[in-house]
Design an enzyme around this catalytic site. Structure first.
Site, mmCIF file in Angstrom:
data_model
loop_
_atom_site.group_PDB
_atom_site.id
_atom_site.type_symbol
_atom_site.label_atom_id
_atom_site.label_comp_id
_atom_site.label_asym_id
_atom_site.label_seq_id
_atom_site.Cartn_x
_atom_site.Cartn_y
_atom_site.Cartn_z
ATOM 1 N N ALA A 10 0.838 -1.208 0.000
ATOM 2 C CA ALA A 10 0.000 0.000 0.000
ATOM 3 C C ALA A 10 0.867 1.249 0.000
ATOM 4 O O ALA A 10 0.545 2.252 0.625
ATOM 5 C CB ALA A 10 -0.921 0.001 1.219
ATOM 6 N N ALA A 11 1.993 1.167 -0.714
ATOM 7 C CA ALA A 11 2.893 2.328 -0.734
ATOM 8 C C ALA A 11 2.687 3.200 -1.970
ATOM 9 O O ALA A 11 3.372 4.202 -2.141
ATOM 10 C CB ALA A 11 4.355 1.873 -0.644
ATOM 11 N N ARG A 16 -4.670 9.071 -8.582
ATOM 12 C CA ARG A 16 -5.871 9.156 -9.415
ATOM 13 C C ARG A 16 -7.166 9.225 -8.590
ATOM 14 O O ARG A 16 -8.224 9.507 -9.131
ATOM 15 C CB ARG A 16 -5.927 7.969 -10.396
ATOM 16 C CG ARG A 16 -5.094 8.241 -11.637
ATOM 17 C CD ARG A 16 -5.287 7.142 -12.656
ATOM 18 N NE ARG A 16 -4.522 5.948 -12.304
ATOM 19 C CZ ARG A 16 -4.798 4.732 -12.761
ATOM 20 N NH1 ARG A 16 -5.836 4.531 -13.547
ATOM 21 N NH2 ARG A 16 -4.045 3.707 -12.427
ATOM 22 N N GLN A 76 8.368 1.959 2.845
ATOM 23 C CA GLN A 76 9.145 1.799 1.603
ATOM 24 C C GLN A 76 9.420 3.207 1.074
ATOM 25 O O GLN A 76 8.505 3.896 0.646
ATOM 26 C CB GLN A 76 8.339 0.993 0.580
ATOM 27 C CG GLN A 76 9.083 0.727 -0.715
ATOM 28 C CD GLN A 76 8.156 0.320 -1.853
ATOM 29 O OE1 GLN A 76 6.943 0.471 -1.766
ATOM 30 N NE2 GLN A 76 8.741 -0.169 -2.929
ATOM 31 N N GLY A 105 -3.309 -3.549 -1.114
ATOM 32 C CA GLY A 105 -4.275 -2.859 -0.257
ATOM 33 C C GLY A 105 -5.432 -2.245 -1.024
ATOM 34 O O GLY A 105 -6.376 -1.732 -0.424
ATOM 35 N N ASN A 362 -47.360 2.326 23.667
ATOM 36 C CA ASN A 362 -47.768 2.986 22.428
ATOM 37 C C ASN A 362 -47.267 4.427 22.470
ATOM 38 O O ASN A 362 -47.605 5.178 23.378
ATOM 39 C CB ASN A 362 -49.293 2.945 22.319
ATOM 40 C CG ASN A 362 -49.751 3.314 20.913
ATOM 41 O OD1 ASN A 362 -49.285 4.299 20.352
ATOM 42 N ND2 ASN A 362 -50.650 2.538 20.353
ATOM 43 N N ARG A 425 -50.073 20.589 30.053
ATOM 44 C CA ARG A 425 -50.347 21.551 28.989
ATOM 45 C C ARG A 425 -51.300 22.592 29.533
ATOM 46 O O ARG A 425 -51.931 22.374 30.582
ATOM 47 C CB ARG A 425 -50.967 20.860 27.767
ATOM 48 C CG ARG A 425 -52.310 20.249 28.067
ATOM 49 C CD ARG A 425 -52.917 19.505 26.882
ATOM 50 N NE ARG A 425 -54.227 18.987 27.219
ATOM 51 C CZ ARG A 425 -54.680 17.790 26.888
ATOM 52 N NH1 ARG A 425 -53.936 16.965 26.187
ATOM 53 N NH2 ARG A 425 -55.892 17.413 27.233
HETATM 54 C C1 UD1 Z 1 1.037 -4.932 -10.971
HETATM 55 C C2 UD1 Z 1 1.756 -6.138 -11.570
HETATM 56 C C3 UD1 Z 1 0.974 -6.624 -12.785
HETATM 57 C C4 UD1 Z 1 -0.445 -6.952 -12.406
HETATM 58 C C5 UD1 Z 1 -1.106 -5.754 -11.755
HETATM 59 C C6 UD1 Z 1 -2.443 -6.126 -11.201
HETATM 60 C C7 UD1 Z 1 4.134 -5.848 -11.156
HETATM 61 C C8 UD1 Z 1 5.434 -5.431 -11.714
HETATM 62 N N1 UD1 Z 1 3.107 -5.779 -11.958
HETATM 63 O O1 UD1 Z 1 1.118 -3.913 -11.944
HETATM 64 O O2 UD1 Z 1 1.590 -7.793 -13.326
HETATM 65 O O3 UD1 Z 1 -1.194 -7.366 -13.533
HETATM 66 O O4 UD1 Z 1 -0.295 -5.278 -10.645
HETATM 67 O O5 UD1 Z 1 -3.095 -4.975 -10.742
HETATM 68 O O6 UD1 Z 1 4.089 -6.260 -10.012
HETATM 69 N N2 UD1 Z 1 3.133 -0.726 -4.655
HETATM 70 C C9 UD1 Z 1 3.932 -0.464 -3.585
HETATM 71 N N3 UD1 Z 1 5.190 -0.022 -3.795
HETATM 72 C C10 UD1 Z 1 5.697 0.183 -5.045
HETATM 73 C C11 UD1 Z 1 4.844 -0.075 -6.137
HETATM 74 C C12 UD1 Z 1 3.589 -0.551 -5.923
HETATM 75 O O7 UD1 Z 1 3.525 -0.649 -2.431
HETATM 76 O O8 UD1 Z 1 6.843 0.603 -5.149
HETATM 77 C C13 UD1 Z 1 1.763 -1.232 -4.429
HETATM 78 C C14 UD1 Z 1 0.705 -0.264 -4.931
HETATM 79 O O9 UD1 Z 1 0.267 0.574 -3.862
HETATM 80 C C15 UD1 Z 1 -0.398 -1.209 -5.374
HETATM 81 C C16 UD1 Z 1 0.326 -2.467 -5.780
HETATM 82 O O10 UD1 Z 1 1.593 -2.403 -5.182
HETATM 83 O O11 UD1 Z 1 -1.273 -1.533 -4.309
HETATM 84 C C17 UD1 Z 1 0.456 -2.607 -7.303
HETATM 85 O O12 UD1 Z 1 1.193 -1.551 -7.808
HETATM 86 P P1 UD1 Z 1 0.904 -0.931 -9.232
HETATM 87 O O13 UD1 Z 1 1.898 0.114 -9.500
HETATM 88 O O14 UD1 Z 1 -0.521 -0.578 -9.327
HETATM 89 O O15 UD1 Z 1 1.218 -2.198 -10.161
HETATM 90 P P2 UD1 Z 1 0.826 -2.347 -11.658
HETATM 91 O O16 UD1 Z 1 1.775 -1.580 -12.498
HETATM 92 O O17 UD1 Z 1 -0.605 -2.109 -11.837
#
Ligand code: UD1
Ligand code: CA
Length: 450
Positions: A10-11, A16, A76, A105, A362, A425
């Site tokens: 969840a980093a 968006r 992270q 997350g 009631n 009243r």
């Molecule tokens: C990732 C997968 C992809 C998959 C997709 C599904 C990789 C390289 N790719 O892509 O194969 O189909 O998810 O949704 O793993 N996050 C971190 N730290 C980071 C980067 C990401 O905590 O440095 C967390 C994000 O908060 C998110 C999740 O990891 O919850 C996925 O990251 P995101 O960047 O959305 O991955 P995708 O490029 O969509």
């Protein structure tokens, strides 16, 4: 069973969402997305659950500490990809010998069975398991490349994929499981030599295969792994949640006349033979016992409705409302922190706050429990079988004895004895002929031009 741990990623910045609130704290089915992942990890038997968060995410860190306790998150900083995110938890998982599952997350709808199936694949001897799905539109998802024997060979990100690989519709959900030790050993070999310059978790598969390890994909439905990146996707996830919950409740014996207009939360409990009319909203913490009816346009949260009771139409039950068997709460009645006894009735236009109403009582139209003096709240007790006449204000703390009557339009500031009649009243007076005299006099004034 081997020990299990979960890592919840969840980093990401969640830009968006365009929100001050961290993305994973937005709710689906009345529960923060992150809490869905935590709940899933718990149901899957993970004793250790660690969330990977970004630097400066104070609100998220506070939430994780609230839900999981101290030391339940790792930071992270900076986020350099999903593989890098898992590496950030290496120290925290030092010495852990069991299986590790990586969840996101922002992916709140994954069913417990999908995760169990993944762990079963490990128990059957796979070194790594990945949760995949057939995508209607594979778009930017990573593609799962399998050999003829159903072994997962590698995961290729869309940006790196060849045209043939892009044609694959089996996609990566992001959920991956394997022995913790093995995953960290493999991660040490991951580089950021790719289109995004990130450390991809997905690279573990090909590295594992090169070492002769076995990897398997487990399939689930696309809607089970719907990820949320925007408010539009948040609403889509909500719609999936609602549809599934409505169907599950109907299968368990609940009648929904217009299911698409009734909204539930993650913890709504409804027993058999409850009838729910159209346009009803259940907030968190509601339990409805068998045979009750929830009529149209009612809103319930933190409330218990016992068997055979009837709520609404247009009723509002707020936290602490407990409606007894066969009791009746009618239109435009608001009940908060009040127990309503068996068979008691409040059929129209009332506010019943911080009270207790005995069986068979009631409560007339327009009754108000005046529970608040601007500083503190006080209790109103209405005894069994008492009758409160319409448009009465019961100024708490006050108690109406069993079987007592309160005359309509009363303001009751003192306790009423059982079986007594209380009237609070102004007394009615009558002046014979007054109206006729008045009209004659006024007409004369008007005609004389004064
Ligand atoms: C990732 C997968 C992809 C998959 C997709 C599904 C990789 C390289 N790719 O892509 O194969 O189909 O998810 O949704 O793993 N996050 C971190 N730290 C980071 C980067 C990401 O905590 O440095 C967390 C994000 O908060 C998110 C999740 O990891 O919850 C996925 O990251 P995101 O960047 O959305 O991955 P995708 O490029 O969509
Ligand atoms: Ca994503």
């Amino acid at each position: 069973m081997k020990d299990r741990a979960a890592l919840i990623l969840a980093a990401g910045q969640g830009t968006r969402m365009k929100s001050q609130l961290p993305k994973v704290l937005h709710k689906v089915g009345g529960r923060a997305m992150l809490d869905w992942s935590i709940d899933l990890a718990r149901k899957a038997g993970c004793e250790r659950i660690i969330t990977v968060v970004s630097a400066g995410s104070d609100r998220l860190q506070a939430h994780v500490t609230d839900v999981l306790g101290e030391d339940a998150f790792v930071i992270q900083d900076p986020p350099l990809g999903t593989g890098h995110a898992v590496m950030a938890a290496e120290d925290a998982l030092q010495g852990f010998e069991g299986d590790l599952i990586v969840l996101y997350g922002d992916c709140p709808l994954i069913p417990e069975e999908a995760v169990s199936a993944l762990f079963e694949e490990l128990d059957r001897g796979a070194d790594l398991g990945v949760l995949g799905f057939e995508a209607a539109d594979p778009g930017a998802y990573g593609r799962l490349v399998e050999d003829g024997a159903g072994n997962l060979q590698r995961i290729v990100e869309a940006k790196e994929a060849s045209p043939e690989e892009l044609a694959i519709t089996l996609c990566n959900s992001g959920v991956m499981a394997g022995s913790s030790k093995k995953m960290f050993a493999l991660l040490s070999k991951v580089t950021n030599d790719n289109a995004k310059g990130e450390y991809y978790l997905t690279d573990l598969v090909s590295i594992a295969r090169d070492e002769g390890s076995s990897c398997r994909a487990v399939r689930c439905d696309e809607e089970d792994v719907l990820g949320v990146n925007s408010r539009v996707e948040l609403a889509e996830a909500e719609a999936v949640f609602q549809r599934k919950r409505r169907q599950a409740l109907m299968h368990s014996g609940v009648t929904l006349i217009a299911p698409e207009t009734v909204f539930f939360t993650f913890d709504t409990e409804i027993e058999e033979d409850v009838l729910i009319e159209p346009n009803v909203v259940f907030g968190p913490g509601v339990k409805v016992h068998s045979g009750a009816t929830i009529r149209a346009f009612s809103h319930l949260e933190g409330a218990v409705v016992h068997s055979g009771a009837e709520i609404g139409p247009y009723a509002r039950l707020r936290p602490g409302a407990e409606i007894g068997e066969q009791a009746r709460i009618g239109n435009f009645v608001e009940v908060k922190n009040t127990a309503v006894g068996q068979g008691a009735k409040a059929n129209h236009l009332a506010y019943l706050g911080d009270g207790a109403i005995g069986a068979g009582a009631n409560i007339g139209a327009g009754t108000i429990f005046c529970n608040y003096d601007g500083f503190l709240k006080y209790k109103t007790v209405v005894g069994a079988n008492a009758f409160v006449g319409s448009n009465s204000a019961l100024v708490a703390p006050v108690s109406i004895g069993e079987g007592a009557y309160v005359g309509s339009g009363s303001v009751i500031t003192q306790d009423v004895s059982p079986d007594a009649l209380a009237i609070g009243r102004g007394r009615q007076t009558e002046k014979a002929g007054w109206a006729d005299d008045f009209r004659t006099k006024k007409q004369a004034e008007k005609s004389s031009g004064k």
